[in-house]
Design a protein around this motif. Structure first.
Motif, PDB file in Angstrom:
ATOM      1  N   PRO A  18       0.802  -1.235   0.000  1.00 27.37           N
ATOM      2  CA  PRO A  18       0.000   0.000   0.000  1.00 27.37           C
ATOM      3  C   PRO A  18       0.835   1.286   0.000  1.00 27.37           C
ATOM      4  CG  PRO A  18       0.052  -0.921   2.198  1.00 27.37           C
ATOM      5  CD  PRO A  18       0.789  -1.903   1.319  1.00 27.37           C
ATOM      6  N   ILE A  19       1.783   1.357  -0.927  1.00 27.93           N
ATOM      7  CA  ILE A  19       2.640   2.536  -1.082  1.00 27.93           C
ATOM      8  C   ILE A  19       2.490   3.040  -2.513  1.00 27.93           C
ATOM      9  CG2 ILE A  19       5.009   3.417  -1.089  1.00 27.93           C
ATOM     10  CD1 ILE A  19       5.688   1.238   0.968  1.00 27.93           C
ATOM     11  N   VAL A  20       2.086   4.297  -2.633  1.00 25.28           N
ATOM     12  CA  VAL A  20       1.924   4.935  -3.932  1.00 25.28           C
ATOM     13  C   VAL A  20       2.909   6.094  -4.003  1.00 25.28           C
ATOM     14  CG1 VAL A  20       0.323   6.127  -5.481  1.00 25.28           C
ATOM     15  CG2 VAL A  20      -0.545   4.378  -3.893  1.00 25.28           C
ATOM     16  N   ILE A  21       3.752   6.114  -5.037  1.00 27.76           N
ATOM     17  CA  ILE A  21       4.638   7.265  -5.239  1.00 27.76           C
ATOM     18  C   ILE A  21       3.897   8.283  -6.092  1.00 27.76           C
ATOM     19  CG2 ILE A  21       6.842   8.105  -6.109  1.00 27.76           C
ATOM     20  CD1 ILE A  21       8.039   5.390  -5.617  1.00 27.76           C
ATOM     21  N   GLY A  22       3.760   9.488  -5.567  1.00 30.07           N
ATOM     22  CA  GLY A  22       2.967  10.518  -6.234  1.00 30.07           C
ATOM     23  C   GLY A  22       3.539  10.947  -7.567  1.00 30.07           C
ATOM     24  N   GLY A  23       2.683  11.536  -8.389  1.00 21.86           N
ATOM     25  CA  GLY A  23       3.083  11.957  -9.729  1.00 21.86           C
ATOM     26  C   GLY A  23       3.601  13.375  -9.749  1.00 21.86           C
ATOM     27  N   MET A  24       4.890  13.532  -9.692  1.00 20.10           N
ATOM     28  CA  MET A  24       5.510  14.853  -9.668  1.00 20.10           C
ATOM     29  C   MET A  24       5.939  15.249 -11.077  1.00 20.10           C
ATOM     30  SD  MET A  24       7.864  14.302  -6.246  1.00 20.10           S
ATOM     31  CE  MET A  24       8.431  12.644  -6.722  1.00 20.10           C
ATOM     32  N   GLY A  25       5.317  16.310 -11.612  1.00 15.73           N
ATOM     33  CA  GLY A  25       5.739  16.816 -12.918  1.00 15.73           C
ATOM     34  C   GLY A  25       6.644  18.005 -12.704  1.00 15.73           C
ATOM     35  N   VAL A  26       7.451  18.409 -13.669  1.00 15.58           N
ATOM     36  CA  VAL A  26       7.555  17.872 -15.010  1.00 15.58           C
ATOM     37  C   VAL A  26       8.753  16.932 -15.057  1.00 15.58           C
ATOM     38  CG1 VAL A  26       8.070  18.559 -17.410  1.00 15.58           C
ATOM     39  CG2 VAL A  26       6.542  19.950 -16.002  1.00 15.58           C
ATOM     40  N   ASP A  27       8.511  15.652 -15.264  1.00 19.47           N
ATOM     41  CA  ASP A  27       9.576  14.658 -15.367  1.00 19.47           C
ATOM     42  C   ASP A  27      10.412  14.562 -14.091  1.00 19.47           C
ATOM     43  OD1 ASP A  27      10.519  12.606 -16.934  1.00 19.47           O
ATOM     44  OD2 ASP A  27      12.155  13.765 -17.786  1.00 19.47           O
ATOM     45  N   ILE A  28       9.792  14.843 -12.942  1.00 17.12           N
ATOM     46  CA  ILE A  28      10.438  14.610 -11.646  1.00 17.12           C
ATOM     47  C   ILE A  28      10.115  13.182 -11.208  1.00 17.12           C
ATOM     48  CG2 ILE A  28      10.564  15.348  -9.237  1.00 17.12           C
ATOM     49  CD1 ILE A  28       9.973  18.198 -10.215  1.00 17.12           C
ATOM     50  N   SER A  29       8.827  12.820 -11.296  1.00 14.27           N
ATOM     51  CA  SER A  29       8.470  11.399 -11.182  1.00 14.27           C
ATOM     52  C   SER A  29       8.726  10.762 -12.543  1.00 14.27           C
ATOM     53  CB  SER A  29       6.998  11.238 -10.799  1.00 14.27           C
ATOM     54  OG  SER A  29       6.796  11.486  -9.448  1.00 14.27           O
ATOM     55  N   THR A  30       9.923  10.288 -12.724  1.00 16.54           N
ATOM     56  CA  THR A  30      10.299   9.698 -14.009  1.00 16.54           C
ATOM     57  C   THR A  30       9.729   8.293 -14.169  1.00 16.54           C
ATOM     58  OG1 THR A  30      12.281   8.763 -13.024  1.00 16.54           O
ATOM     59  CG2 THR A  30      12.499  10.957 -14.023  1.00 16.54           C
ATOM     60  N   ALA A  31       9.845   7.780 -15.375  1.00 17.16           N
ATOM     61  CA  ALA A  31       9.472   6.393 -15.613  1.00 17.16           C
ATOM     62  C   ALA A  31      10.298   5.463 -14.728  1.00 17.16           C
ATOM     63  CB  ALA A  31       9.667   6.043 -17.087  1.00 17.16           C
ATOM     64  N   ASP A  32      11.582   5.753 -14.569  1.00 20.77           N
ATOM     65  CA  ASP A  32      12.450   4.905 -13.736  1.00 20.77           C
ATOM     66  C   ASP A  32      11.935   4.816 -12.307  1.00 20.77           C
ATOM     67  OD1 ASP A  32      14.122   4.374 -15.834  1.00 20.77           O
ATOM     68  OD2 ASP A  32      15.639   5.857 -15.283  1.00 20.77           O
ATOM     69  N   LEU A  33      11.463   5.943 -11.768  1.00 25.14           N
ATOM     70  CA  LEU A  33      10.953   5.959 -10.395  1.00 25.14           C
ATOM     71  C   LEU A  33       9.663   5.159 -10.294  1.00 25.14           C
ATOM     72  CD1 LEU A  33      11.249   6.975  -7.517  1.00 25.14           C
ATOM     73  CD2 LEU A  33      10.159   9.123  -8.218  1.00 25.14           C
ATOM     74  N   ALA A  34       8.767   5.370 -11.247  1.00 21.37           N
ATOM     75  CA  ALA A  34       7.505   4.633 -11.241  1.00 21.37           C
ATOM     76  C   ALA A  34       7.726   3.132 -11.431  1.00 21.37           C
ATOM     77  CB  ALA A  34       6.593   5.168 -12.344  1.00 21.37           C
ATOM     78  N   LEU A  35       8.675   2.785 -12.284  1.00 16.77           N
ATOM     79  CA  LEU A  35       8.963   1.370 -12.547  1.00 16.77           C
ATOM     80  C   LEU A  35       9.515   0.662 -11.307  1.00 16.77           C
ATOM     81  CD1 LEU A  35      10.464   1.756 -16.127  1.00 16.77           C
ATOM     82  CD2 LEU A  35       8.376   0.498 -15.541  1.00 16.77           C
ATOM     83  N   GLU A  36      10.295   1.385 -10.515  1.00 18.79           N
ATOM     84  CA  GLU A  36      10.802   0.797  -9.264  1.00 18.79           C
ATOM     85  C   GLU A  36       9.648   0.510  -8.304  1.00 18.79           C
ATOM     86  OE1 GLU A  36      14.369   0.005  -7.658  1.00 18.79           O
ATOM     87  OE2 GLU A  36      13.590  -0.768  -9.547  1.00 18.79           O
ATOM     88  N   ALA A  37       8.704   1.439  -8.197  1.00 19.18           N
ATOM     89  CA  ALA A  37       7.554   1.216  -7.322  1.00 19.18           C
ATOM     90  C   ALA A  37       6.773  -0.016  -7.764  1.00 19.18           C
ATOM     91  CB  ALA A  37       6.653   2.449  -7.326  1.00 19.18           C
ATOM     92  N   ALA A  38       6.570  -0.150  -9.077  1.00 20.46           N
ATOM     93  CA  ALA A  38       5.831  -1.306  -9.598  1.00 20.46           C
ATOM     94  C   ALA A  38       6.609  -2.597  -9.375  1.00 20.46           C
ATOM     95  CB  ALA A  38       5.542  -1.103 -11.082  1.00 20.46           C
ATOM     96  N   ARG A  39       7.917  -2.543  -9.587  1.00 24.26           N
ATOM     97  CA  ARG A  39       8.750  -3.740  -9.379  1.00 24.26           C
ATOM     98  C   ARG A  39       8.676  -4.220  -7.933  1.00 24.26           C
ATOM     99  NH1 ARG A  39      13.755  -5.105  -7.529  1.00 24.26           N
ATOM    100  NH2 ARG A  39      14.326  -2.954  -6.993  1.00 24.26           N
ATOM    101  N   LEU A  40       8.561  -3.282  -7.014  1.00 22.86           N
ATOM    102  CA  LEU A  40       8.547  -3.614  -5.588  1.00 22.86           C
ATOM    103  C   LEU A  40       7.152  -3.933  -5.070  1.00 22.86           C
ATOM    104  CD1 LEU A  40      11.068  -0.837  -4.527  1.00 22.86           C
ATOM    105  CD2 LEU A  40      11.513  -3.307  -4.530  1.00 22.86           C
ATOM    106  N   GLY A  41       6.165  -3.906  -5.973  1.00 21.22           N
ATOM    107  CA  GLY A  41       4.826  -4.343  -5.584  1.00 21.22           C
ATOM    108  C   GLY A  41       3.870  -3.239  -5.209  1.00 21.22           C
ATOM    109  N   GLY A  42       4.299  -1.967  -5.380  1.00 19.10           N
ATOM    110  CA  GLY A  42       3.425  -0.846  -5.081  1.00 19.10           C
ATOM    111  C   GLY A  42       2.907  -0.201  -6.349  1.00 19.10           C
ATOM    112  N   ILE A  43       2.586   1.083  -6.252  1.00 20.84           N
ATOM    113  CA  ILE A  43       2.093   1.839  -7.403  1.00 20.84           C
ATOM    114  C   ILE A  43       3.011   3.025  -7.644  1.00 20.84           C
ATOM    115  CG2 ILE A  43       0.201   3.241  -8.327  1.00 20.84           C
ATOM    116  CD1 ILE A  43      -1.719   1.549  -6.610  1.00 20.84           C
ATOM    117  N   GLY A  44       3.424   3.201  -8.889  1.00 18.74           N
ATOM    118  CA  GLY A  44       4.237   4.345  -9.257  1.00 18.74           C
ATOM    119  C   GLY A  44       3.493   5.223 -10.235  1.00 18.74           C
ATOM    120  N   HIS A  45       3.663   6.532 -10.108  1.00 19.85           N
ATOM    121  CA  HIS A  45       3.054   7.484 -11.035  1.00 19.85           C
ATOM    122  C   HIS A  45       4.107   8.085 -11.960  1.00 19.85           C
ATOM    123  CE1 HIS A  45      -0.558   7.870  -8.385  1.00 19.85           C
ATOM    124  NE2 HIS A  45      -1.138   8.277  -9.508  1.00 19.85           N
TER     125      HIS A  45
END
Length: 420
Positions: A18-45
């Motif tokens: 139950p950990i969601v990484i918020g969607g920080m624009g512009v390109d602060i929440s990168t794909a790499d950051l979101a992909l790590e959250a998904a890999r670890l079983g959470g949600i990435g934006h």
């Protein structure tokens, strides 16, 4: 004492950390950051803020250059009503950004895209429909509707084949905002799959006035939760803003939250899009350097560091290249503020504009140092090197600290390492 890992966010039969990484624009929440959250079983934006600009940076497209060339004749004109986005290119850029991220996804988690209604782009309804539709076409797991009431947003995509398949949620800062959204969206016969409740300590744009300090996230979450229970609506609530430790997060989960959304601690990770020199400013910030001001042309108050280069900058409006905040009539409050200062200082080459900032240009250049209220505590999450700088962390380290820590403890990284 319970840990975050003792809980799970449930979407039907699917269970997520139950950990969601918020969607920080512009390109602060990168794909790499979101992909790590998904890999670890959470949600990435990821964020679709200024998506054509992000696509140029990531995929060597030329959307910004082409748009500037098309409207270069209008640069000196204060009337920007002619500056329009090519909807085909907008869809293409969104498909690239979202699609490439989804192709790279590994692990049991999910990838969502944060979509701001306040990016009006001189055609609010048309451009929002394209961004939402293209993200669904590109296979995104979910969309979080942000920076606006989104009263008509479900209606824009209700005919899309994935309208009932993708996870759709909204960010609100009050029960009233949620009630308005549900009332206006009722005709689509589709409830949101989750609601992010963003409190007054969040980073960037706030859903409050300058009296933000009077409000408390826990109180707002409890009020919304009580109303949902009374209405027999089973919608997971995801508190956001000021959740700095795993214990902070676990407290919300014990009180019935479905998950928590966090961002500030991920701004100083190697997967984040912020340049390392800016990350050091975040680490070294004092509490006094964190302010809420009204320089955003969106009309929302915005929290940032006082050292942000965007504050007081008097650059010429770059609407021909960017123009993401132009309203349906081609207006932006920065244009008005800029032209006022030009008129007051004729012949002066370099002016200062205090009232507003050119958010598009400065966000693109990482010069608006938006931050959460507790950014001054980041120095307590890392190790200071001999040169006075702090170790950049890994997203995995921060994610696991939220997931497994207790007693408000914060795990420091191994000396000289940015990985676990």
């Amino acid at each position: 004492m319970k840990r975050v890992d003792d809980f799970r966010l449930r979407f039907g039969k699917q269970e997520l950390v139950p950990i969601v990484i918020g969607g920080m624009g512009v390109d602060i929440s990168t794909a790499d950051l979101a992909l790590e959250a998904a890999r670890l079983g959470g949600i990435g934006h990821i964020s679709d803020a200024m998506v054509k600009t992000v696509a140029d940076r990531r995929f060597n497209t030329k959307y910004v250059k082409d748009k500037l060339q098309q409207y270069k004749y209008n640069v000196a004109n204060p009337d920007k009503s002619v500056v329009q986005f090519d909807l085909g290119q907008l869809a293409e850029a969104t498909m690239l950004h979202v699609g490439k991220t989804m192709e790279a996804k590994r692990g049991p988690g999910l990838i969502f895209v944060n979509c701001m209604e306040k990016l009006t782009m001189n055609a609010p309804k048309e451009t929002l429909r394209v961004r939402l539709t293209a993200a669904l076409d590109a296979g995104v797991d979910g969309i979080t509707l942000a920076a606006g009431l989104h009263l008509g947003s479900f209606g824009l995509i209700e005919d899309h084949p994935r309208f009932r398949d993708a996870k759709l949620g909204i960010i609100v800062s009050s029960l009233r905002a949620l009630q308005l959204f549900l009332r206006k969206s009722a005709r689509t016969n589709r409830l949101p799959d989750y609601v992010v409740v963003e409190g007054p300590l969040a980073g960037g744009h706030l859903g409050f006035g300058m009296d933000w300090a009077k409000y408390d996230l826990a109180v707002i979450v409890a009020e919304i939760r009580a109303w949902l229970i009374a209405e027999k609506l089973d919608i997971p609530l995801i508190p956001a803003g000021g959740i700095f430790t795993g214990s902070d997060a676990a407290a919300f989960l014990e009180n019935g939250a479905g998950a928590v959304q966090v961002a500030t601690r991920f701004t100083v990770t190697k997967e984040c899009g912020l340049p390392e020199d800016v990350q050091q400013h975040y680490f070294k910030a004092s509490e006094e350097e964190i302010i809420v001001n009204q320089i955003s042309p969106t009309g929302y108050p915005m929290r940032m560091l006082t050292g942000s280069p965007a504050i007081g900058s008097g650059i010429r409006p770059n609407c021909e290249a960017y123009g993401y905040l132009l309203d349906s009539n081609g207006n932006c409050s920065y244009i008005d503020a800029y032209n006022k200062q030009v008129a007051l200082h004729p012949g002066v080459k370099k002016i200062s504009v205090i009232d507003k900032t050119c958010l598009c240009t400065h966000m693109r250049n990482f010069d608006v140092w938006t931050c959460g209220h507790y950014t001054y505590r980041l120095k307590d999450t890392s190790r200071k090197s001999a040169d006075g700088n702090y170790q950049i962390l890994s997203a995995e380290h921060v994610f696991h600290d939220y997931q497994y820590s207790t007693d408000n403890a914060i795990a420091l990284p191994e000396a000289g390492s940015t990985s676990e």
